[in-house]
Design a protein around this motif. Structure first.
Motif, PDB file in Angstrom:
ATOM      1  N   CYS A   1       7.390  54.837  56.261  1.00  0.00           N
ATOM      2  CA  CYS A   1       8.802  54.487  56.472  1.00  0.00           C
ATOM      3  C   CYS A   1       9.041  53.665  57.716  1.00  0.00           C
ATOM      4  O   CYS A   1      10.175  53.320  58.014  1.00  0.00           O
ATOM      5  N   GLY A   2       8.052  53.400  58.530  1.00  0.00           N
ATOM      6  CA  GLY A   2       8.263  52.653  59.749  1.00  0.00           C
ATOM      7  C   GLY A   2       8.611  53.572  60.901  1.00  0.00           C
ATOM      8  O   GLY A   2       8.942  54.734  60.725  1.00  0.00           O
ATOM      9  N   ALA A   3       8.554  53.046  62.108  1.00  0.00           N
ATOM     10  CA  ALA A   3       8.813  53.862  63.288  1.00  0.00           C
ATOM     11  C   ALA A   3      10.280  54.212  63.401  1.00  0.00           C
ATOM     12  O   ALA A   3      11.150  53.459  62.990  1.00  0.00           O
ATOM     13  N   TYR A   4      10.551  55.362  63.962  1.00  0.00           N
ATOM     14  CA  TYR A   4      11.933  55.779  64.177  1.00  0.00           C
ATOM     15  C   TYR A   4      11.988  56.721  65.370  1.00  0.00           C
ATOM     16  O   TYR A   4      10.976  57.279  65.798  1.00  0.00           O
ATOM     17  N   ILE A   5      13.174  56.934  65.906  1.00  0.00           N
ATOM     18  CA  ILE A   5      13.354  57.839  67.032  1.00  0.00           C
ATOM     19  C   ILE A   5      13.217  59.266  66.532  1.00  0.00           C
ATOM     20  O   ILE A   5      13.783  59.611  65.508  1.00  0.00           O
ATOM     21  N   PRO A   6      12.482  60.137  67.237  1.00  0.00           N
ATOM     22  CA  PRO A   6      12.329  61.525  66.783  1.00  0.00           C
ATOM     23  C   PRO A   6      13.686  62.192  66.595  1.00  0.00           C
ATOM     24  O   PRO A   6      14.549  62.133  67.474  1.00  0.00           O
ATOM     25  N   GLY A   7      13.869  62.816  65.460  1.00  0.00           N
ATOM     26  CA  GLY A   7      15.135  63.478  65.154  1.00  0.00           C
ATOM     27  C   GLY A   7      16.133  62.571  64.483  1.00  0.00           C
ATOM     28  O   GLY A   7      17.197  63.019  64.068  1.00  0.00           O
ATOM     29  N   PHE A   8      15.821  61.281  64.379  1.00  0.00           N
ATOM     30  CA  PHE A   8      16.734  60.314  63.777  1.00  0.00           C
ATOM     31  C   PHE A   8      15.986  59.506  62.714  1.00  0.00           C
ATOM     32  O   PHE A   8      15.828  58.306  62.841  1.00  0.00           O
ATOM     33  N   ALA A   9      15.485  60.179  61.711  1.00  0.00           N
ATOM     34  CA  ALA A   9      14.748  59.502  60.651  1.00  0.00           C
ATOM     35  C   ALA A   9      15.675  58.553  59.902  1.00  0.00           C
ATOM     36  O   ALA A   9      16.847  58.851  59.703  1.00  0.00           O
ATOM     37  N   PRO A  10      15.178  57.378  59.513  1.00  0.00           N
ATOM     38  CA  PRO A  10      16.025  56.435  58.773  1.00  0.00           C
ATOM     39  C   PRO A  10      16.568  57.075  57.504  1.00  0.00           C
ATOM     40  O   PRO A  10      15.824  57.641  56.710  1.00  0.00           O
ATOM     41  N   LYS A  11      17.865  56.977  57.338  1.00  0.00           N
ATOM     42  CA  LYS A  11      18.507  57.560  56.162  1.00  0.00           C
ATOM     43  C   LYS A  11      18.873  56.442  55.201  1.00  0.00           C
ATOM     44  O   LYS A  11      19.481  55.451  55.585  1.00  0.00           O
ATOM     45  N   MET A  12      18.495  56.617  53.957  1.00  0.00           N
ATOM     46  CA  MET A  12      18.809  55.637  52.926  1.00  0.00           C
ATOM     47  C   MET A  12      19.947  56.152  52.061  1.00  0.00           C
ATOM     48  O   MET A  12      19.982  57.327  51.693  1.00  0.00           O
ATOM     49  N   PHE A  13      20.885  55.272  51.765  1.00  0.00           N
ATOM     50  CA  PHE A  13      22.055  55.619  50.964  1.00  0.00           C
ATOM     51  C   PHE A  13      22.017  54.859  49.640  1.00  0.00           C
ATOM     52  O   PHE A  13      21.557  53.717  49.588  1.00  0.00           O
ATOM     53  N   GLU A  14      22.512  55.500  48.621  1.00  0.00           N
ATOM     54  CA  GLU A  14      22.717  54.826  47.346  1.00  0.00           C
ATOM     55  C   GLU A  14      24.166  54.375  47.246  1.00  0.00           C
ATOM     56  O   GLU A  14      25.041  54.859  47.978  1.00  0.00           O
ATOM     57  N   GLU A  15      24.455  53.470  46.349  1.00  0.00           N
ATOM     58  CA  GLU A  15      25.815  52.984  46.165  1.00  0.00           C
ATOM     59  C   GLU A  15      26.743  54.133  45.767  1.00  0.00           C
ATOM     60  O   GLU A  15      26.389  54.976  44.943  1.00  0.00           O
ATOM     61  N   ASP A  16      27.893  54.167  46.391  1.00  0.00           N
ATOM     62  CA  ASP A  16      28.944  55.163  46.168  1.00  0.00           C
ATOM     63  C   ASP A  16      28.614  56.530  46.772  1.00  0.00           C
ATOM     64  O   ASP A  16      29.382  57.473  46.635  1.00  0.00           O
ATOM     65  N   GLU A  17      27.479  56.627  47.469  1.00  0.00           N
ATOM     66  CA  GLU A  17      27.150  57.889  48.152  1.00  0.00           C
ATOM     67  C   GLU A  17      28.035  58.038  49.382  1.00  0.00           C
ATOM     68  O   GLU A  17      28.420  57.060  50.034  1.00  0.00           O
ATOM     69  N   LEU A  18      28.360  59.254  49.732  1.00  0.00           N
ATOM     70  CA  LEU A  18      29.217  59.514  50.883  1.00  0.00           C
ATOM     71  C   LEU A  18      28.444  59.329  52.179  1.00  0.00           C
ATOM     72  O   LEU A  18      27.393  59.956  52.387  1.00  0.00           O
ATOM     73  N   ALA A  19      28.942  58.454  53.048  1.00  0.00           N
ATOM     74  CA  ALA A  19      28.413  58.307  54.400  1.00  0.00           C
ATOM     75  C   ALA A  19      29.352  59.069  55.335  1.00  0.00           C
ATOM     76  O   ALA A  19      30.498  58.675  55.520  1.00  0.00           O
ATOM     77  N   LYS A  20      28.879  60.135  55.898  1.00  0.00           N
ATOM     78  CA  LYS A  20      29.747  61.026  56.664  1.00  0.00           C
ATOM     79  C   LYS A  20      30.221  60.376  57.963  1.00  0.00           C
ATOM     80  O   LYS A  20      29.415  59.846  58.724  1.00  0.00           O
ATOM     81  N   LEU A  21      31.516  60.438  58.197  1.00  0.00           N
ATOM     82  CA  LEU A  21      32.062  60.078  59.503  1.00  0.00           C
ATOM     83  C   LEU A  21      32.314  61.395  60.231  1.00  0.00           C
ATOM     84  O   LEU A  21      33.119  62.217  59.796  1.00  0.00           O
TER      85      LEU A  21
END
Length: 339
Positions: free
Chosen positions: A29-49
């Motif tokens: 998945c590529g490098a990321y900050i520990p605890g902040f893994a890249p999150k993938m969203f699908e269309e119409d999925e809820l992105a939490k605010l």
């Protein structure tokens, strides 16, 4: 002796296995900050605010977001994504704002707040006076905030944004509308949930930027009948708030200026727009924009905190010095009395 070493070897083996699993994830998945893994969203999925505690550079004391008279979800709950957020003291909670991936929206109504009820007006003006800022998060990103005026557009930065503005002479104004802009990057060659159908893929996206444009809009409205959708029916709405209009524009400063700003008094309708915009910025570069902060959003020097720390240090120094001097005097007296 051998029986005592077995638990240690077992723990070592489990730790090694977990490290290898994490390493395999990093490779795929590529490098990321520990605890902040890249999150993938699908269309119409809820992105939490999410909302975090309000902070102030004046008082340096965080206050719970929902202690102020803001719009609340049906059920409030803590919404930490990792242990680091919890240990750092963040009070991250859910919010009533709905952001569905790739689904733009116009003039969505959140709630109606009556500032003449109880001490709501006194609370919110007190927070403005004390310089408290609101902190929102989307996919662990703080927002870059813009405040547009007659001739300029001010960039607040990413350390929160103001509740409103004003003074005791001219009155206080609240920002009751937020234009939420989400920049996304389409992930190529990676499927969150591979489709069972042959030659079919599920498009996935990553959020690479979160921006907000604040506006104060004096909506003229009346309450909707009970259980009939939005909480209000807007009378003579601005173009972005006209229901059923195809191709509605997003709310801008000229629309807000045409109806005037919203003072902190009476019933206030809170609204927001959501605009999804495709971006060429990849996930690994999404934090670059936060390296450049405006003076308005910079933390500055905490002179009050520095002064308090120095006072405590000097107090402890003189206290310890006094104790040492008294002890030395007693030792010298004993030594002289023996001679």
């Amino acid at each position: 002796m051998m029986s005592r070493k077995k638990p240690i070897l077992t723990v070592w083996a489990v730790t090694t296995a977990i490290s290898a699993l994490n390493a395999s994830k990093l490779q795929c998945c590529g490098a990321y900050i520990p605890g902040f893994a890249p999150k993938m969203f699908e269309e119409d999925e809820l992105a939490k605010l999410k909302v975090n505690a309000m902070t102030s550079q004046t008082t340096l004391y965080p206050i719970d977001y929902y202690s102020a008279p803001f719009c609340q979800p049906l059920k409030k709950k803590m919404d930490h994504e990792n242990l680091g957020e919890f240990l750092s003291g963040d009070r991250i909670m859910n919010s009533p704002y709905v952001l569905n991936v790739l689904k733009s929206s116009h003039c969505e109504q959140t709630c109606i707040v009556d500032f003449d009820k109880s001490d709501n007006k006194a609370k919110i003006t007190n927070f403005i006076k004390r310089g408290y800022y609101i902190n929102w998060l989307v996919d662990n990103l703080p927002p870059t905030v813009y405040i547009e005026k007659d001739d300029t557009q001010q960039i607040v930065g990413s350390r929160g944004f103001p509740i409103g503005y004003g003074d005791d002479e001219n009155g206080y104004i609240i920002y009751n509308h937020a234009n939420i802009l989400i920049d996304y990057h389409e992930v190529e060659g990676e499927d969150k949930n591979p489709s069972p159908l042959p030659h079919a893929t599920v498009r996935t996206f990553r959020i690479v930027r979160f921006s907000i444009a604040l506006l104060s809009i004096k909506h003229n409205f009346e309450h909707s009948p009970a259980n009939s959708g939005p909480p209000a029916i807007i009378i003579d709405p601005i173009p972005s708030c006209k229901p059923g209009k195809i191709g509605r524009p997003f709310t801008d400063y000229s629309m807000a200026k045409s109806v005037g700003p919203q003072p902190i008094s009476g019933e206030v309708l809170f609204t927001y727009d959501v605009h999804w915009k495709k971006s060429l910025i990849s996930y690994s570069y999404r934090w670059d924009v936060y390296l450049y902060q405006s003076e308005y959003g910079s933390s500055g020097v905490h002179w009050g905190s520095i002064t308090s720390s120095l006072i405590v240090i000097f107090f402890l120094f003189f206290t310890i010095a006094t104790i040492l001097v008294r002890s030395l005097k007693k030792d010298f007296q004993k030594y002289n009395s023996v001679q």
